[in-house]
Design a protein around this motif. Structure first.
Motif, PDB file in Angstrom:
ATOM      1  N   GLY A 280       0.959  -1.250   0.192  1.00 55.41           N
ATOM      2  CA  GLY A 280       0.223   0.558   0.160  1.00 55.41           C
ATOM      3  C   GLY A 280       0.975   1.538   0.121  1.00 55.41           C
ATOM      4  N   LEU A 281       0.258   2.093   0.112  1.00 50.74           N
ATOM      5  CA  LEU A 281       0.422   3.870  -0.102  1.00 50.74           C
ATOM      6  C   LEU A 281       0.475   4.159   1.265  1.00 50.74           C
ATOM      7  CD1 LEU A 281       0.663   4.872  -3.740  1.00 50.74           C
ATOM      8  CD2 LEU A 281       2.166   3.615  -2.896  1.00 50.74           C
ATOM      9  N   ALA A 282      -0.197   3.616   2.060  1.00 53.61           N
ATOM     10  CA  ALA A 282      -0.179   4.697   3.449  1.00 53.61           C
ATOM     11  C   ALA A 282       1.252   5.307   3.998  1.00 53.61           C
ATOM     12  CB  ALA A 282      -1.234   3.930   4.577  1.00 53.61           C
ATOM     13  N   PRO A 283       0.886   6.449   4.736  1.00 52.63           N
ATOM     14  CA  PRO A 283       1.959   6.792   5.424  1.00 52.63           C
ATOM     15  C   PRO A 283       2.726   5.930   6.450  1.00 52.63           C
ATOM     16  CG  PRO A 283       0.078   8.746   5.186  1.00 52.63           C
ATOM     17  CD  PRO A 283      -0.431   7.156   5.272  1.00 52.63           C
ATOM     18  N   TRP A 284       2.096   5.099   6.690  1.00 47.51           N
ATOM     19  CA  TRP A 284       2.358   4.618   8.546  1.00 47.51           C
ATOM     20  C   TRP A 284       3.184   3.232   7.554  1.00 47.51           C
ATOM     21  CZ3 TRP A 284      -2.614   5.934   7.863  1.00 47.51           C
ATOM     22  CH2 TRP A 284      -3.134   5.488   7.551  1.00 47.51           C
ATOM     23  N   GLN A 285       3.066   2.728   6.610  1.00 49.42           N
ATOM     24  CA  GLN A 285       3.115   0.949   5.864  1.00 49.42           C
ATOM     25  C   GLN A 285       4.842   1.051   5.697  1.00 49.42           C
ATOM     26  OE1 GLN A 285       0.950   1.154   3.056  1.00 49.42           O
ATOM     27  NE2 GLN A 285      -0.828  -0.014   3.735  1.00 49.42           N
ATOM     28  N   GLU A 286       5.816   0.145   5.948  1.00 48.81           N
ATOM     29  CA  GLU A 286       6.921  -0.275   5.997  1.00 48.81           C
ATOM     30  C   GLU A 286       7.687   0.259   4.233  1.00 48.81           C
ATOM     31  OE1 GLU A 286       9.175   0.225   8.108  1.00 48.81           O
ATOM     32  OE2 GLU A 286       8.482   0.214   9.756  1.00 48.81           O
ATOM     33  N   GLY A 287       8.286   1.256   3.748  1.00 48.56           N
ATOM     34  CA  GLY A 287       9.045   1.654   2.804  1.00 48.56           C
ATOM     35  C   GLY A 287       7.777   2.183   2.178  1.00 48.56           C
ATOM     36  N   VAL A 288       7.116   2.657   2.352  1.00 49.52           N
ATOM     37  CA  VAL A 288       6.292   3.653   0.916  1.00 49.52           C
ATOM     38  C   VAL A 288       6.859   4.541   0.146  1.00 49.52           C
ATOM     39  CG1 VAL A 288       5.774   5.062   3.335  1.00 49.52           C
ATOM     40  CG2 VAL A 288       4.353   5.032   1.381  1.00 49.52           C
ATOM     41  N   LEU A 289       8.333   5.325   0.858  1.00 46.01           N
ATOM     42  CA  LEU A 289       8.820   6.022  -0.155  1.00 46.01           C
ATOM     43  C   LEU A 289       9.497   5.332  -1.065  1.00 46.01           C
ATOM     44  CD1 LEU A 289      10.036   8.583   2.899  1.00 46.01           C
ATOM     45  CD2 LEU A 289       7.778   9.318   1.611  1.00 46.01           C
ATOM     46  N   GLU A 290      10.082   4.080  -1.191  1.00 39.78           N
ATOM     47  CA  GLU A 290      11.122   3.719  -1.711  1.00 39.78           C
ATOM     48  C   GLU A 290      10.229   3.258  -2.902  1.00 39.78           C
ATOM     49  OE1 GLU A 290      10.842   3.090   1.727  1.00 39.78           O
ATOM     50  OE2 GLU A 290      12.669   3.777   1.608  1.00 39.78           O
ATOM     51  N   ARG A 291       8.260   2.905  -2.970  1.00 33.00           N
ATOM     52  CA  ARG A 291       7.661   2.323  -3.087  1.00 33.00           C
ATOM     53  C   ARG A 291       7.576   3.889  -4.418  1.00 33.00           C
ATOM     54  NH1 ARG A 291       6.439  -0.325   0.712  1.00 33.00           N
ATOM     55  NH2 ARG A 291       4.227   0.446   1.497  1.00 33.00           N
ATOM     56  N   LEU A 292       6.938   4.282  -3.890  1.00 29.67           N
ATOM     57  CA  LEU A 292       6.514   5.756  -4.723  1.00 29.67           C
ATOM     58  C   LEU A 292       7.809   6.305  -5.345  1.00 29.67           C
ATOM     59  CD1 LEU A 292       4.893   7.966  -1.136  1.00 29.67           C
ATOM     60  CD2 LEU A 292       3.989   6.963  -3.143  1.00 29.67           C
ATOM     61  N   LYS A 293       8.927   5.946  -4.745  1.00 32.81           N
ATOM     62  CA  LYS A 293       9.643   6.885  -5.582  1.00 32.81           C
ATOM     63  C   LYS A 293       9.910   6.017  -7.883  1.00 32.81           C
ATOM     64  CE  LYS A 293      13.123   8.518  -2.938  1.00 32.81           C
ATOM     65  NZ  LYS A 293      14.484   8.211  -1.993  1.00 32.81           N
ATOM     66  N   LYS A 294       9.498   4.418  -7.352  1.00 31.23           N
ATOM     67  CA  LYS A 294       9.538   3.404  -8.495  1.00 31.23           C
ATOM     68  C   LYS A 294       8.143   3.453  -9.238  1.00 31.23           C
ATOM     69  CE  LYS A 294      12.274   0.346  -5.766  1.00 31.23           C
ATOM     70  NZ  LYS A 294      12.314  -1.345  -5.925  1.00 31.23           N
ATOM     71  N   GLU A 295       6.861   3.991  -8.227  1.00 31.51           N
ATOM     72  CA  GLU A 295       5.738   4.214  -9.170  1.00 31.51           C
ATOM     73  C   GLU A 295       5.311   5.281  -9.747  1.00 31.51           C
ATOM     74  OE1 GLU A 295       3.267   2.277  -6.271  1.00 31.51           O
ATOM     75  OE2 GLU A 295       4.313   0.164  -5.669  1.00 31.51           O
ATOM     76  N   VAL A 296       5.544   6.526  -9.518  1.00 36.99           N
ATOM     77  CA  VAL A 296       4.834   7.925  -9.412  1.00 36.99           C
ATOM     78  C   VAL A 296       6.485   8.339 -10.087  1.00 36.99           C
ATOM     79  CG1 VAL A 296       3.000   7.542  -8.107  1.00 36.99           C
ATOM     80  CG2 VAL A 296       4.845   8.957  -7.124  1.00 36.99           C
ATOM     81  N   GLY A 297       5.901   9.952 -10.394  1.00 40.42           N
ATOM     82  CA  GLY A 297       6.930  10.706 -11.110  1.00 40.42           C
ATOM     83  C   GLY A 297       7.419  11.568  -9.711  1.00 40.42           C
ATOM     84  N   VAL A 298       8.495  12.727 -10.604  1.00 43.69           N
ATOM     85  CA  VAL A 298       8.856  13.686  -9.358  1.00 43.69           C
ATOM     86  C   VAL A 298       7.787  14.396  -8.268  1.00 43.69           C
ATOM     87  CG1 VAL A 298      10.654  14.850  -8.979  1.00 43.69           C
ATOM     88  CG2 VAL A 298      10.941  13.548 -10.261  1.00 43.69           C
ATOM     89  N   ALA A 299       6.591  14.689  -9.775  1.00 40.55           N
ATOM     90  CA  ALA A 299       5.677  15.616  -9.074  1.00 40.55           C
ATOM     91  C   ALA A 299       4.609  15.376  -8.056  1.00 40.55           C
ATOM     92  CB  ALA A 299       4.565  16.062 -10.259  1.00 40.55           C
TER      93      ALA A 299
END
Length: 629
Positions: A280-299
């Motif tokens: 998932g992409l919830a703030p309390w889930q582990e590794g959410v920032l690493e998954r966001l860098k791969k799945e979404v753009g910079v903006a």
């Protein structure tokens, strides 16, 4: 295709769109009617069904004044409404002329004392106006706001009790809450339900806001708690399976029955849930920032950080500050030693002020805190000189008005020193109530005194007019046609020129000479300008022969009832009405107080020269509400 529009009620289908004065349409029921002219002969021609509509526009129609709701009793033709507003008795204007006048607490009062020693003359205009402003000021200055320690003892005790109750409530909140809880536990179930349904005294808006916040935090804690507990279970299960032997595992598989299949399903669901949480992409889930860098753009990534940055920091997903070892700009900087070089030598004769530089040896000297008051003088309180309450009140009000603080307020000189002061007063009066004003506690039998400056100021700097006690307003009401003459004569020509143009004082007035002289008089009249105390405005007083001014010397007649009657009152009523029509409003007001006959004569001019003022009353309704009518 256009829909056929219905004619307005009372009009026919043809008459609705016909505006011709020479209409020759035949008269038919529900179609058209005859053409007529205005009954008031205004010149308009229209169909008969439009007569009611024409009355709303006819210039000759009799209508009430536009100020009829404010008391104007007149009705007139519609075309006269605009011209009538100039002389409408209900079109009243309040004069808003303002001026500032300061007390004379800081200046020499020799002139003021000499003026009050003499008999006040009507021609001394500046003194009369200053006494009027002083009376208004004394009715607005509340003593309790400046000297709260001089209140009555019972009021002081009530204030102390309220303060003690507030402190007890703040300190003993837990005890009060526990006591209330015990009282509520003794209530019956029905009483508790009625108390819960009653919304009086509850802030439901704040309750909903905090309930929304707490529900979100509770949901986040539940999600994080379930994730950690499931992670621990999976770790324990993996350790057990790794330590168990293959033989034992085979025997367990052989012994599995229907119950074993259900346990396998449960373990499979437990293994699926953590994987879903880790994806998932919830703030309390582990590794959410690493998954966001791969799945979404910079903006989108930056926008996610903007909206959820606070929660990411609280759950430990990101650091609040960049660590030094990861900072490529400031991570390699080293502190450098700063050396101070004196390029000049301080002279030996130089001595700095203590208020600016401070005492260099002050920290080495022994110091002690002491409170200094009048008790150290060795004099009893009864022997201390009494303070003039008028001068003390004006001084305190002036200090707060101009400098923005009270006399006994702490004031900082600089960053090192602060002045603490307590100003005490001893009045020869008894304690007063909290609602008492300065005019209430003054002795009426004492000789009058003037505590205000004779000259006024219209514009000042360092002064806020909106909340000022020393700003005075004219506040006189006039008809709209009388206001221009009032402002020009009273404020522009007389009041603004009292300081040396309209009225001259002796050049030695600063030494105490009270002589005053008025240079200007009304043109073509033997009269003088005076200040009328009853009406609180300037007026013109004609110079009457001394023989006519003395009572009993003027010619008079005796009526049929045996009462003496002056020659003016013996004139016919029609002549008196004609004479009164030439008088101004001030003269009519004075003439109406001469006798009953003159009051009746002036009453006949109320329709032309009168003025309607609103009297507001507070109306209470049956449901408890109030409004002003």
């Amino acid at each position: 295709q256009h829909r056929a529009q219905k004619a307005p009620p009372g009009q026919h289908r043809h008459c609705e769109r016909c505006f011709s004065r020479h209409c020759r349409a035949p008269i038919e029921i529900s179609v058209s009617c005859m053409v007529i002219s205005c009954r008031l002969h205004c010149g308009a021609t229209f169909h008969m069904c439009k007569e009611e509509e024409h009355k709303l526009l006819c210039p000759l129609e009799q209508v009430p004044c536009l100020n009829s709701a404010y008391g104007c009793p007149f009705s007139m033709a519609r075309f006269k409404l605009g011209k009538h507003l100039q002389v409408c008795p209900a079109s009243v204007v309040c004069c808003s002329m303002e001026w500032n006048r300061w007390p004379n607490v800081d200046s020499d009062t020799t002139l003021h004392k000499n003026i009050m020693k003499e008999t006040l003359s009507e021609e001394c205009l500046d003194t009369a106006l200053a006494l009027r402003d002083q009376k208004i000021l004394f009715r607005t200055l509340k003593i309790a706001e400046l000297f709260p320690e001089w209140r009555k003892k019972d009021e002081l005790e009530e204030l102390m009790d309220q303060a003690m109750d507030g402190e007890a409530g703040a300190v003993g909140g837990a005890a009060c809450g526990s006591q209330e809880g015990n009282d509520q536990s003794e209530l019956s179930q029905r009483e508790r339900e009625d108390l819960a349904k009653d919304k009086e005294g509850m802030d439901l808006g704040s309750y909903k806001t905090w309930e929304n916040i707490f529900s979100k935090e509770l949901l986040a804690c539940q999600v994080t708690g379930s994730a950690t507990s499931k992670g621990q279970k999976t770790e324990e299960a993996s350790k057990k399976t790794a330590s168990a032997s293959p033989a034992a595992s085979s025997t367990e598989k052989a012994k599995k029955g229907p119950d074993g299949a259900q346990e396998g399903k449960g373990q499979k669901s437990e293994q699926v849930t953590p994987s879903r949480e880790l994806n998932g992409l919830a703030p309390w889930q582990e590794g959410v920032l690493e998954r966001l860098k791969k799945e979404v753009g910079v903006a989108d990534y930056n926008m996610y950080l903007v909206h959820h940055g606070g929660m990411l920091i609280r759950f430990g997903q990101m650091a609040a500050c960049t660590p030094r070892e990861k900072d490529f700009v400031y991570g390699n900087l080293e502190a450098q030693e700063v050396k101070t070089v004196y390029t000049f030598k301080v002279p030996v004769s130089y001595c700095g002020k203590r208020a600016r530089l401070g005492d260099a040896l002050g920290h080495k000297m022994p110091t002690s805190d002491k409170s200094v008051d009048t008790s150290e003088l060795g004099i009893s309180i009864e022997e201390l000189p009494k303070t003039n309450i008028v001068e003390a009140t004006l001084l305190c009000a002036l200090e707060k008005e101009l400098k923005g603080h009270e006399i006994s307020e702490a004031r900082g000189i600089d960053g090192l020193f602060v002045d603490f002061a307590t100003q005490t007063y001893s009045f020869p009066l008894e304690p007063f109530s909290s609602s008492a004003v300065l005019a209430d506690i003054l002795d009426e039998n004492s000789p009058p005194e003037l505590h205000m400056e004779l000259y006024t100021e219209c514009v000042t700097r360092r002064h806020n007019k909106s909340s000022s006690a020393f700003t005075f307003t004219c506040n006189h009401f006039f008809r709209r046609d009388e206001f221009p003459f009032h402002f020009k004569n009273v404020h522009a020509d007389i009041q603004s020129c009292l300081d040396g143009w309209f009225q001259h004082r002796c050049p030695l007035a600063y030494l105490g000479c009270p002589f005053v002289q008025n240079h200007f008089r009304p043109e073509g009249l033997q009269a003088k300008v005076i200040y009328s105390k009853p009406l609180k405005t300037f007026a013109i007083k004609p110079e009457v022969d001394t023989l006519l001014a003395e009572p009993g010397k003027c010619n008079s007649t005796v009526d049929s009832r045996g009462r003496s009657k002056d020659l003016l009152s013996s004139l016919p009523v029609e002549v008196l009405k004609y004479i009164a029509g030439f008088l101004d409003s001030f003269s009519l007001c004075q003439l109406s107080q001469v006798s009953v006959l003159m009051r009746d004569i002036c009453a006949t001019l109320l329709q032309e020269r009168g003025m309607v003022l609103l009297v507001w009353e507070k109306k209470r309704y049956s449901h408890g509400g109030t409004s002003w009518k």
